[in-house]
Structure formats: C-alpha cells, structure tokens
Design a protein around this motif. Structure first.
Motif, PDB file in Angstrom:
ATOM      1  N   GLU A 146       0.832  -1.203   0.000  1.00 56.87           N
ATOM      2  CA  GLU A 146       0.000   0.000   0.000  1.00 56.87           C
ATOM      3  C   GLU A 146       0.859   1.241   0.000  1.00 56.87           C
ATOM      4  OE1 GLU A 146      -3.541   0.275   2.707  1.00 56.87           O
ATOM      5  OE2 GLU A 146      -2.450   2.022   3.456  1.00 56.87           O
ATOM      6  N   ARG A 147       1.890   1.219   0.828  1.00 59.97           N
ATOM      7  CA  ARG A 147       2.782   2.381   0.866  1.00 59.97           C
ATOM      8  C   ARG A 147       3.388   2.629  -0.493  1.00 59.97           C
ATOM      9  NH1 ARG A 147       4.446   1.361   6.261  1.00 59.97           N
ATOM     10  NH2 ARG A 147       5.905  -0.205   5.521  1.00 59.97           N
ATOM     11  N   GLY A 148       3.774   1.533  -1.191  1.00 61.72           N
ATOM     12  CA  GLY A 148       4.366   1.672  -2.520  1.00 61.72           C
ATOM     13  C   GLY A 148       3.399   2.327  -3.496  1.00 61.72           C
ATOM     14  N   VAL A 149       2.166   1.831  -3.487  1.00 61.20           N
ATOM     15  CA  VAL A 149       1.167   2.394  -4.398  1.00 61.20           C
ATOM     16  C   VAL A 149       0.986   3.883  -4.107  1.00 61.20           C
ATOM     17  CG1 VAL A 149      -1.281   2.354  -4.984  1.00 61.20           C
ATOM     18  CG2 VAL A 149      -0.075   0.207  -4.621  1.00 61.20           C
ATOM     19  N   ILE A 150       0.883   4.192  -2.816  1.00 62.02           N
ATOM     20  CA  ILE A 150       0.620   5.586  -2.461  1.00 62.02           C
ATOM     21  C   ILE A 150       1.790   6.484  -2.826  1.00 62.02           C
ATOM     22  CG2 ILE A 150       0.290   7.087  -0.473  1.00 62.02           C
ATOM     23  CD1 ILE A 150      -1.637   5.094   0.601  1.00 62.02           C
ATOM     24  N   GLN A 151       3.000   5.988  -2.636  1.00 67.47           N
ATOM     25  CA  GLN A 151       4.154   6.810  -3.010  1.00 67.47           C
ATOM     26  C   GLN A 151       4.147   7.121  -4.493  1.00 67.47           C
ATOM     27  OE1 GLN A 151       7.626   4.817  -1.607  1.00 67.47           O
ATOM     28  NE2 GLN A 151       7.588   5.904   0.324  1.00 67.47           N
ATOM     29  N   ARG A 152       3.822   6.107  -5.310  1.00 65.68           N
ATOM     30  CA  ARG A 152       3.774   6.337  -6.764  1.00 65.68           C
ATOM     31  C   ARG A 152       2.699   7.352  -7.085  1.00 65.68           C
ATOM     32  NH1 ARG A 152       4.576   0.862  -7.099  1.00 65.68           N
ATOM     33  NH2 ARG A 152       2.346   0.443  -7.334  1.00 65.68           N
ATOM     34  N   GLU A 153       1.540   7.165  -6.485  1.00 62.27           N
ATOM     35  CA  GLU A 153       0.450   8.086  -6.781  1.00 62.27           C
ATOM     36  C   GLU A 153       0.817   9.512  -6.365  1.00 62.27           C
ATOM     37  OE1 GLU A 153      -2.384   7.835  -8.236  1.00 62.27           O
ATOM     38  OE2 GLU A 153      -2.444   5.677  -8.600  1.00 62.27           O
ATOM     39  N   CYS A 154       1.412   9.639  -5.177  1.00 62.28           N
ATOM     40  CA  CYS A 154       1.763  10.983  -4.715  1.00 62.28           C
ATOM     41  C   CYS A 154       2.759  11.637  -5.650  1.00 62.28           C
ATOM     42  CB  CYS A 154       2.339  10.923  -3.289  1.00 62.28           C
ATOM     43  SG  CYS A 154       1.070  10.733  -2.045  1.00 62.28           S
ATOM     44  N   ALA A 155       3.716  10.852  -6.140  1.00 59.51           N
ATOM     45  CA  ALA A 155       4.695  11.419  -7.075  1.00 59.51           C
ATOM     46  C   ALA A 155       3.985  11.903  -8.325  1.00 59.51           C
ATOM     47  CB  ALA A 155       5.737  10.366  -7.418  1.00 59.51           C
ATOM     48  N   ALA A 156       3.036  11.088  -8.824  1.00 58.04           N
ATOM     49  CA  ALA A 156       2.296  11.499 -10.020  1.00 58.04           C
ATOM     50  C   ALA A 156       1.503  12.770  -9.759  1.00 58.04           C
ATOM     51  CB  ALA A 156       1.352  10.373 -10.451  1.00 58.04           C
ATOM     52  N   ILE A 157       0.885  12.827  -8.570  1.00 60.14           N
ATOM     53  CA  ILE A 157       0.081  14.003  -8.252  1.00 60.14           C
ATOM     54  C   ILE A 157       0.958  15.245  -8.185  1.00 60.14           C
ATOM     55  CG2 ILE A 157      -1.328  15.071  -6.443  1.00 60.14           C
ATOM     56  CD1 ILE A 157      -2.270  12.266  -5.696  1.00 60.14           C
ATOM     57  N   ARG A 158       2.114  15.096  -7.549  1.00 58.34           N
ATOM     58  CA  ARG A 158       3.022  16.247  -7.455  1.00 58.34           C
ATOM     59  C   ARG A 158       3.413  16.734  -8.831  1.00 58.34           C
ATOM     60  NH1 ARG A 158       5.947  14.750  -2.208  1.00 58.34           N
ATOM     61  NH2 ARG A 158       6.412  12.839  -3.320  1.00 58.34           N
ATOM     62  N   ALA A 159       3.703  15.788  -9.741  1.00 60.68           N
ATOM     63  CA  ALA A 159       4.070  16.165 -11.116  1.00 60.68           C
ATOM     64  C   ALA A 159       2.914  16.889 -11.783  1.00 60.68           C
ATOM     65  CB  ALA A 159       4.454  14.915 -11.904  1.00 60.68           C
ATOM     66  N   GLN A 160       1.718  16.363 -11.595  1.00 59.95           N
ATOM     67  CA  GLN A 160       0.548  16.977 -12.213  1.00 59.95           C
ATOM     68  C   GLN A 160       0.320  18.388 -11.707  1.00 59.95           C
ATOM     69  OE1 GLN A 160      -2.039  15.510 -14.130  1.00 59.95           O
ATOM     70  NE2 GLN A 160      -1.410  13.359 -14.168  1.00 59.95           N
ATOM     71  N   PHE A 161       0.565  18.588 -10.399  1.00 57.95           N
ATOM     72  CA  PHE A 161       0.378  19.933  -9.846  1.00 57.95           C
ATOM     73  C   PHE A 161       1.246  20.944 -10.571  1.00 57.95           C
ATOM     74  CE2 PHE A 161      -2.593  18.553  -7.117  1.00 57.95           C
ATOM     75  CZ  PHE A 161      -2.316  18.313  -5.777  1.00 57.95           C
ATOM     76  N   ARG A 162       2.424  20.501 -10.970  1.00 64.35           N
ATOM     77  CA  ARG A 162       3.348  21.452 -11.579  1.00 64.35           C
ATOM     78  C   ARG A 162       3.011  21.698 -13.036  1.00 64.35           C
ATOM     79  NH1 ARG A 162       8.424  18.486  -9.997  1.00 64.35           N
ATOM     80  NH2 ARG A 162       7.213  17.512  -8.400  1.00 64.35           N
ATOM     81  N   GLN A 163       2.250  20.801 -13.633  1.00 63.01           N
ATOM     82  CA  GLN A 163       1.942  20.949 -15.051  1.00 63.01           C
ATOM     83  C   GLN A 163       0.890  22.004 -15.290  1.00 63.01           C
ATOM     84  OE1 GLN A 163       0.664  17.458 -16.956  1.00 63.01           O
ATOM     85  NE2 GLN A 163       2.586  16.365 -16.607  1.00 63.01           N
ATOM     86  N   ALA A 164       0.714  22.282 -16.539  1.00 61.23           N
ATOM     87  CA  ALA A 164      -0.342  23.223 -16.923  1.00 61.23           C
ATOM     88  C   ALA A 164      -1.689  22.531 -16.786  1.00 61.23           C
ATOM     89  CB  ALA A 164      -0.118  23.679 -18.366  1.00 61.23           C
ATOM     90  N   ASP A 165      -2.674  23.293 -16.893  1.00 65.38           N
ATOM     91  CA  ASP A 165      -4.036  22.812 -16.729  1.00 65.38           C
ATOM     92  C   ASP A 165      -4.382  21.745 -17.768  1.00 65.38           C
ATOM     93  OD1 ASP A 165      -7.226  24.164 -17.517  1.00 65.38           O
ATOM     94  OD2 ASP A 165      -6.710  22.639 -16.042  1.00 65.38           O
ATOM     95  N   ASN A 166      -4.855  20.612 -17.291  1.00 64.52           N
ATOM     96  CA  ASN A 166      -5.171  19.556 -18.238  1.00 64.52           C
ATOM     97  C   ASN A 166      -6.513  18.887 -17.950  1.00 64.52           C
ATOM     98  OD1 ASN A 166      -4.686  18.316 -15.894  1.00 64.52           O
ATOM     99  ND2 ASN A 166      -3.037  16.999 -16.623  1.00 64.52           N
ATOM    100  N   GLY A 167      -7.340  19.562 -17.206  1.00 62.27           N
ATOM    101  CA  GLY A 167      -8.674  19.020 -16.987  1.00 62.27           C
ATOM    102  C   GLY A 167      -8.767  18.033 -15.835  1.00 62.27           C
ATOM    103  N   GLY A 168      -7.634  17.735 -15.213  1.00 63.34           N
ATOM    104  CA  GLY A 168      -7.737  16.728 -14.158  1.00 63.34           C
ATOM    105  C   GLY A 168      -7.405  17.249 -12.779  1.00 63.34           C
ATOM    106  N   ARG A 169      -7.394  18.552 -12.636  1.00 64.59           N
ATOM    107  CA  ARG A 169      -6.896  19.109 -11.369  1.00 64.59           C
ATOM    108  C   ARG A 169      -7.740  18.718 -10.179  1.00 64.59           C
ATOM    109  NH1 ARG A 169      -6.463  25.142 -12.450  1.00 64.59           N
ATOM    110  NH2 ARG A 169      -6.028  25.255 -10.253  1.00 64.59           N
ATOM    111  N   SER A 170      -9.050  18.748 -10.376  1.00 63.79           N
ATOM    112  CA  SER A 170      -9.878  18.424  -9.211  1.00 63.79           C
ATOM    113  C   SER A 170      -9.715  16.961  -8.835  1.00 63.79           C
ATOM    114  CB  SER A 170     -11.338  18.768  -9.460  1.00 63.79           C
ATOM    115  OG  SER A 170     -11.827  18.046 -10.568  1.00 63.79           O
ATOM    116  N   HIS A 171      -9.515  16.094  -9.853  1.00 67.64           N
ATOM    117  CA  HIS A 171      -9.300  14.684  -9.529  1.00 67.64           C
ATOM    118  C   HIS A 171      -8.029  14.497  -8.727  1.00 67.64           C
ATOM    119  CE1 HIS A 171     -12.531  14.005 -12.188  1.00 67.64           C
ATOM    120  NE2 HIS A 171     -11.865  14.277 -13.280  1.00 67.64           N
ATOM    121  N   ASN A 172      -6.982  15.213  -9.134  1.00 67.73           N
ATOM    122  CA  ASN A 172      -5.710  15.057  -8.438  1.00 67.73           C
ATOM    123  C   ASN A 172      -5.811  15.459  -6.987  1.00 67.73           C
ATOM    124  OD1 ASN A 172      -4.214  14.078 -10.557  1.00 67.73           O
ATOM    125  ND2 ASN A 172      -3.884  16.119 -11.393  1.00 67.73           N
TER     126      ASN A 172
END
Lengths: 194, 750
Positions: free
Chosen positions: B23-49
């Motif tokens: 579980e920790r592994g899954v969450i770490q991957r997801e958090c990394a993806a979310i952090r990357a998404q936060f830095r990106q430009a708007d792509n329609g998925g912000r509220s999901h993130n």
C-alpha cells in the motif's frame, strides 16, 4: 519562582504523603498541549470501520496533526472495545463521546460536557439517513469511493459544530442543485483556468 | 465530472494492496504522479488530483504539498475545482498554517458571488477554519449577508457568525441586531441558526443577555407552534416536529431564565406543556424531554414543575433503554445536592443499576450511590457497595474503595461495623486503596480499645488465609505485634477465639517476612511486630532474637537498620518499655494542616539586603491547629471545644524539607514581615471545611512588591485559594494583603 522548583525537585519518596502544589495562577489541567475551543456542540465527527480504517474525519476545533491522530487512535480503541448492546455514551477526558454502529461503520462524535447526548444520537441518525437518500441504500463502499460527496453532504447538514439545516428535504435539494453545477468535460475545458 | 474515475481507480488500487508495504508503494507512486501533475499546466484533471491527495491524507499519509494547490483551486472559476479546493482547505489548512491567510481574498470574493452555492462554499470554509484575523476581516461581509439574502445563505451566515463570535468575542456587538430580526423568519434553518447565534451572544456577554430576555415571549410562541402544530413532513422525526430546533430553543430559554423570576414565569406553562405532551416512546422524544428537564431544573421554576421534572427522571431510570438510564443518572447527579430528598426516593433503582452489565451505567450508578449515602441508609447501602466492590471492573475499584471509606467514616453506626467494613474492603480490593488507609485504620483500631481482642482475632484469621494484599498484611502485622497477648490467651467475647501457641504466631509473622509477595514496608511492619512480641510472650524470646539477628545482614537497608537497632535493644535492656502498647491517641481526625512558607528573597525592594542568588528559605511558620506562639487572632468559636489536634502519624514533612535543603544556609527571616491567621471552627458533621484568612503586613522601612502566596497540601485535603487583595506590601504596615484559603477535608474526590 525558583522556590517552587526547589520543593518539587527535592521531593523525597520516603515521605509517606505526597504533596500537590497548586499555583496561584490557577490549576494545571492534565490536558497539556490540547487546546480545545470552548462551547461548541460537536468537537469532532469520525467514521471508521470495524477494522480500524478511518472513512471520514471532520474536526470542528483546530488541532495539530499529532493531536488529531491521538484522538483517532483513542476513539477507535475505546469504541471498538465496547460489547454490542452497550450504552452508546462514554466519558473521555472532559468530553462525552456518542457512538453508533451502522452495519460495518462506527459513527463517533465528541461532545461538550453540557450537550444533549440523546440529540447527538439523532444527529448521527439523520446524517445516515441523508447519506442513504443520496446514495440510495448506502453502504460502506459508497462512502469509500465517494468520500468527497460524503463531506459535501455533511457540510450541508452541520457547520461549525452546530446543526445547519433541520429538514431532510432541504439538504437533498441543495445537494442536487450543487451537483448540477459540476461541469461536464467540455464546459470544464472551455472555462479559463484562472 | 462525476463520478471521478481516476479517483476511484486509485482507491481500487490502494484497496487491492495486500500488505501495508504494498500500500505504501502504491501511495508513493500516486503521490509522485500528483506532485508532477500539480506542476503541469491545466489539463482538466486538477480536481481529480486534489481529490486523490485528500484520500491519501485521510489514510494518514502526509499531504502538505497540496496546500498551495488548494489555494489555487479555490481561486478557479470552475465550480468543481472550487468545491474540491475548499474541501482541501478545510482538511489540510487550519488556522495555524500560514497558507490559510492566502485564501482570505478568495473567500471575500466568493462571498459576493451571484451564485449562492459558491457563497455557501466560502461561508462553510470560513466557519470551519477561519482564524481570528480572517474573521475580523470578513465580519462586515457576514453581517451584510445576514440581513439581505435568501434563507439558504442566511442560515449559513448565522452559523458563520457564531464561529466569528467564538473566535473574536468583541465582534458579538456587530451581530446582535441582525440576530434579533432573524428570529421572525419562517424558515426553520434560519430560525435555528438565529437561536444558536443568540445563545452564543448571551453566553459571552451578560448585557446582551439582559437585552435578549425580551425575546422570551417570541421563543415561547415558536415552541408552542412546533409542539401543537400538525404533521409537517419536512421536519418531522417520529411524530415530533423539528426536535433539533425544539432542543435549541429550550437551551436558550434555560440561559435566559436562569436567575430571573420574570423570564422563568413566562416559560412555565410552555415547559409544563412540553413535559406532559411529548411522546416518550422513541429516543427523539426523550431527547426533547431531557432538555426540558434540564431547563426546568436550572431556572427558577415553581415547585410543581420541579417535581414533574424529577418524576420524569425517575421514569427514565426505569426505562429499558440503557442510554436513557445513563442520562437519567447523569442529571440526577447534578441535582443530588439541591434536591436530595427527591433523588433519595429513587435510591432502589439506582442501586439496582450497579448490577447492570454496562460499564458506563455502572460508573454513573456508583457515583450517584456514593452521593446518596446518608446516616439512615448506611447499612443497606454499604452491603450493596461491598458486593459491588467484589464484582466491579478494575478501573472503578479505587473510586469505590475511597467512596466506601469516606462514607464509613462519616456515617459509621458503630465502631465494630466500621472496622469490619474496612477489613472487608482490604480483603477484597486491598491493592487499590490509598496510602493513608493503613495509618487511618491503625489509629481507628488503637482508639477502640474494647475491640482489640476482636480485631486481632479477625486480622489473624485474614492473615492465615491470604498474605498478598499489602495494606491488610501491614495492619494485621501491626495488630499482632501490639495485641498478640490477647491472641494467646485463647478467649474472646465477640468472636470465636483461636487456639494458638506462640510458635504459630511467630510462624505467621515469619512467613510474611520471607514471602516474596511482601513489599519492603510490609516486611518492616512484620519485623517490628516480631520485636514487639518479645515483651508480650514468655517462652520463645530466643526465637525472636535469632530472627532479628538474621535480618541484621539483610540487603534491604531499612530492614537491616531496624534489625541492628533491635539487636542493640536486646543487649542493653532487660525490660523494654519502648515496646509497650500504644496509648490511646486523642485524635478526632487525622488531618492536620501544616502551612510551611517558602519565599524568595529576590523581592523587588529598595533597601533590603542584596538577594542571595537563588536561595530560598523555608520557615515553618505555623503549625496550624497544633498550638503555636505566632500571633493568632482567635475567632470567637475557637474558645469553645476545639480539640487539640497533633500531627498525623508518620508525617514529618516540615522537618524533611529543612533537611532536603540542607546544602543551603538558611538565613534568618527578614524581620518585619508578619503573617497572621484567623480560622473558623472545623465543622465536623459534613465534609470538614476550614477557612483560613491570611493577613500579611510589612513593618520594614521599604516596600515589598510581587508578594504571592503558594501553598502545598497533602492529597487528602483540597485547597481552594481565593484571589489575594493585592501583591504589594507598602512600608511600615500602611496596608495589608489579605487572602482567603478554604481547606476541605474528607471530600469525595480523592
């Protein structure tokens, strides 16, 4: 006041009576570090499963993360240890704890000392009814996969630790209308970001 | 954008992880993806993130990197993003975080938005985590919304105002007018919010309370409307129309009617009506009845109404539902002081609740039972309490034991009964009693000379059966040491005598000495008892000598010292009168108060000698109640039978304090400071209360500033210090500082 410190540090365990030292400024309570705001109906509302997984947490007083974790742990320990068909009320520190089990979920609320526990049971029941109406025969999975909706419903029912709306119908209507405001993908992309 | 598919996929992935590590592994991957998404430009998925991040946060993982994203989302024009952004703000930001200030502007803008749902998001967030500064900034906005908006916003604004008043008390003035006018609205939500707001304002400020007393008739009107009105599907709960609003109004009426005759009169009829007409078959009806009862008992209600209220509580006590019984006992606890007789009528039911299975109910029943003990019912109550003690849950044991001791001390019908009761408690729950029990019991036994024989026989038998309960063993050893000769004579009037020889008695004492269950202090008792017997028995003195000399080389220093000293006694003296029986102690109560004063020499005054770097002086200024040479201003009551009360048994606190500070040189007290005490007579029948008035005056040539009094009391005494009249003593005794101290002995809360 170094004289008080001298007395405390020089406490001889062989003396048969231990002394309690009261300061003029007031009693020191045991709740070091916990700062509870005064006079709210509800201090917190927690939902957790039989296995000790938290499903929803709503805090109506400002607490640090550590304090929150401590409260959650204590609540789970106290409530999960209760046998079935026991009284729904507990005393914990200076709060009254009201809990009720609905299927696999425990709803647990912390109340002030002067609050009405029976009414709190009704509040918990009303919340479950609202969830049930919204999700249609709600079960724990609904609350897990749509946790943000559970929060939105709670925010239409309670606010700042007090009851906001006493009519089931009104809460349902507000949720529906708010949901229609949620944009579809095209609308979403057509609106500017900032 | 609902339901949120990416969010649900992530939740599924987390749930399917089979171990914590996975579980920790899954969450770490997801958090990394979310952090990357936060830095990106708007792509329609912000509220999901952000929603994903909030889920992860709820599982207990850190999510602070989402705080700035929340701030950004709140400022977005898209409703979905605002909604999740505000949710994130409520979950991740609180008033302690710096980022929370950044959303103040967004909230301000959203409060004036044309869409009521956006306004409501802002109001909700402000009420949840608004800090004091935010509240101050936005209070005028909230006031505006309270007056001129639709009822949906009004009710939210009302509760937001409640939060603001709680955070910043002064802003209460701002909302008073608006609150008053909201009471006249039709919408239940708005009226409820108004009632909560008015309650909050009245609790904070007594002037506001006076002003709002005029609303009592309106509130009564609203309540009547709710109680009498027909079925309203919107607000009905099991036949009761809007119980939430009813309870809130009752609570407000309680606050308004407290200590005020006129207001209480105005609500009398209404309360009687609610009390009689509310259906009490369901919990919700009982909730309203409960609140009514609390209100009736708190205001200046007429006696008929009070009786009605207590009867309702009595009915609650007989209810099958545990919850109802629990709250009935809680309320009865509150009124047991004032309406004692009314509560006594229900004593039987309360005592039955001691046998309930539920721990919460048991606890309440215990507290209430202890409060109901009186001279007339002491025997029957004690029987119940003792049987409760043997079967009660461990966390309630020590409370029960202390309660029983207190009750026994106050209402014991006879000495023998008293001793029996204490012995019973010691045998059942010896491990949970207070430390003072042993000396208290010893003193009691000493003073009951006619029962010495009976007592020593009982204790001897108890010791034969069980030596694990330390307090019991200590008392038993002491008793055998003192009155062992009575054991050996083989006759006793009150109970069947034991036929023992001296050897048996010494055997018992030796068993205690050698048992590994005995604590060091118990061993000390046993050794001393053995020694004492050397004057009371004739044949086995040599055996005693050998026991004592063995312990002369014991590892325990205390025992070794004793043994060596006893050996010396044997050698030097033939007849040791030091080991004779204790004379009767002329004590009424064991409590004594020793006021030891320590004061810091670092006082701010010109002219006194320079401070002695952190030296503090302990001066045992007054041995209160023990006679002293200090200037005591006798109160008129003192002249009559106030018994001289010496210090309690092994208490040399004062002396030890001086020893413990032995490294420091005690310098003489600054001459000129005098303390005088006056106290009233110790009242005996109820919990003894002693009021001492301290007057301090300064007859030196210079002022003393910063004078404060600190006091220490043993656990068996409660001290309440009232505020001093000042903290500076001007020179030459021109003004004095007085302070009252109230000591309570033998109170229940030990």
């Amino acid at each position: 006041m170094n004289n008080v410190a001298t007395l405390e540090s020089a406490h001889d365990p062989a003396v048969s009576e231990s002394t309690g030292i009261l300061r003029l400024q007031g009693l020191i309570t045991g709740l070091q570090g916990f700062i509870w705001a005064a006079y709210k109906m509800m201090r917190f509302l927690l939902l957790f499963s039989r296995q000790g997984k938290l499903r929803l947490q709503k805090w109506f007083t400002p607490l640090t993360d550590r304090e929150k974790k401590k409260v959650i742990r204590d609540m789970m320990m106290l409530v999960l240890a209760r046998p079935p068909r026991s009284c729904n009320f507990l005393q914990w520190r200076d709060l009254k704890i009201v809990y009720k089990r609905y299927a696999s979920l425990y709803f647990c609320a912390g109340l002030e000392d002067k609050d009405n526990e029976l009414l709190a049971l009704e509040v918990l029941h009303r919340y479950v009814e609202l969830l049930d109406k919204y999700f249609g025969n709600v079960c724990e999975l609904d609350i897990i996969f749509n946790f943000e909706k559970a929060y939105f419903i709670l925010d239409e029912f309670l606010m700042g630790g007090e009851i906001l709306e006493t009519s089931k119908l009104a809460v349902g209507v507000s949720m529906e209308e708010a949901d229609t405001l949620q944009e579809t993908m095209e609308e979403y992309m057509s609106k500017p970001a900032y | 954008m609902s339901p949120s598919v990416p969010l649900q996929e992530m939740i599924r992935a987390i749930r399917s992880a089979r171990t914590q590590c996975e579980e920790r592994g899954v969450i770490q991957r997801e958090c990394a993806a979310i952090r990357a998404q936060f830095r990106q430009a708007d792509n329609g998925g912000r509220s999901h993130n952000l929603a994903k991040l909030l889920y992860v946060h709820m599982l207990g993982y850190p999510a602070h990197f989402g705080q700035m994203e929340c701030v950004r989302m709140i400022a977005s024009p898209r409703y979905s993003e605002k909604r999740v952004g505000y949710l994130g703000a409520m979950m991740l930001l609180d008033e302690k975080q710096d980022a929370s200030l950044l959303i103040t502007n967004s909230i301000k803008n959203d409060l004036s938005n044309s869409n009521q749902y956006i306004q409501s998001l802002a109001l909700c967030t402000l009420a949840c985590m608004g800090s004091a500064e935010m509240c101050r900034d936005l209070a005028p906005e909230i006031d505006r919304l309270l007056r001129a908006s639709n009822s949906y916003i009004k009710k939210k604004a009302a509760l937001c105002a409640v939060h603001i008043v709680r955070k910043v008390h002064d802003l209460g003035e701002l909302f008073t007018k608006a609150a008053r006018s909201l009471l006249t609205e039709k919408n239940h939500g708005v009226v409820h919010g108004a009632v909560v707001l008015i309650t909050e304002l009245c609790e904070r400020n007594s002037e506001t309370l006076e002003r709002f007393r005029k609303t009592v008739p309106d509130l009564v009107q609203i309540m009547k409307g709710l109680v009498i009105s027909g079925y309203s599907p919107d607000h009905d709960v099991a036949g009761i129309s809007d119980p939430f609003l009813q309870v809130r109004i009752l609570r407000l009426l309680r606050i308004l009617g407290r200590n005020n005759e006129a207001a209480s009169d105005a609500m009398n009829d209404l309360l009687a009506q609610v009390a009689t007409n509310t259906d009490s078959t369901k919990t919700v009806g009982n909730a309203v009845l409960y609140e009514t009862v609390l209100t009736v008992l708190d205001i200046k209600s007429e006696s008929g109404l009070r009786v009605l209220a207590v009867n309702i509580l009595g009915r609650f006590l007989l209810n099958n539902d545990r919850n109802i019984r629990y709250i009935a006992m809680t309320s009865l606890q509150k009124i047991v002081g004032t309406d004692h007789n009314a509560v006594q009528r229900h004593r039987g039911t309360i005592v039955d609740c001691l046998k309930d299975q539920d721990a919460s109910v048991k606890r309440r029943a215990l507290e209430l039972s202890l409060a109901l003990v009186s001279a007339s019912n002491i025997r029957s109550m004690m029987k119940e309490l003792l049987s409760f003690l043997s079967s009660c849950p461990p966390e309630l044991r020590s409370q029960t034991a202390s309660g029983i001791f207190n009750a026994a001390e106050r209402y014991a019908p006879s000495q023998r009964w008293h001793i029996d009761t204490i012995l019973h408690v010691l045998t059942t729950a010896g491990g949970d009693v207070r430390d003072e029990t042993v000396p208290n019991l010893i003193q009691l036994i000493t003073n009951t000379s006619e029962l010495h024989c009976y007592t020593v026989h009982k204790l001897y038998r108890a010791l034969l059966s069980d030596i694990s309960q330390q307090p019991l063993v200590q008392v038993a050893c002491w008793c055998i040491g003192e009155y062992g000769d009575l054991l050996l004579t083989g006759e006793c009037q009150e109970t069947e005598p034991v036929q023992v020889t001296e050897d048996y008695v010494l055997d018992v004492l030796e068993t205690v000495l050698q048992s590994h269950m005995s604590s060091p202090s118990t061993r000390g008792f046993a050794l001393t008892a053995t020694m004492k017997l050397s004057t009371r028995i004739t044949e086995n003195v040599d055996r005693i000598r050998s026991i004592v000399s063995i312990y002369g080389s014991c590892i325990d220093v205390e025992l070794q010292q004793r043994a060596v000293e006893y050996n010396a006694l044997f050698k030097k003296y033939d007849h040791m009168s030091i080991l004779d029986i204790f004379p009767e102690l002329f004590l009424d109560k064991v409590y004594s108060v020793k006021l030891s004063f320590a004061y810091n020499n670092n006082v701010q005054s010109a002219g006194l000698s320079p401070p002695l770097c952190g030296v503090s002086q302990v001066c045992d200024l007054l041995d209160l109640l023990g006679g002293s040479e200090q200037p005591l201003q006798p109160s008129p009551a003192l002249g009559s039978a106030a018994p001289p009360i010496p210090v309690s048994a092994p208490n040399t606190v004062g002396g030890d304090l001086l020893d413990l500070l032995g490294g420091l040189e005690p310098t003489p007290i600054t001459p000129g400071l005098t303390f005088t005490y006056t106290h009233n007579e110790l009242q005996k029948q109820e919990t003894g209360r002693l009021t001492v008035t301290l007057t301090a005056s300064n007859s030196t040539e210079s002022d003393i500033r910063g004078f404060t009094l600190q006091a220490a009391v043993p656990k068996s005494v409660q001290l309440h210090m009232k505020a001093p009249s000042g903290d500076s003593l001007p020179a030459r005794g021109t003004a004095k500082v007085t302070q009252m101290l109230v000591f309570t002995f033998g109170s229940q809360n030990i």
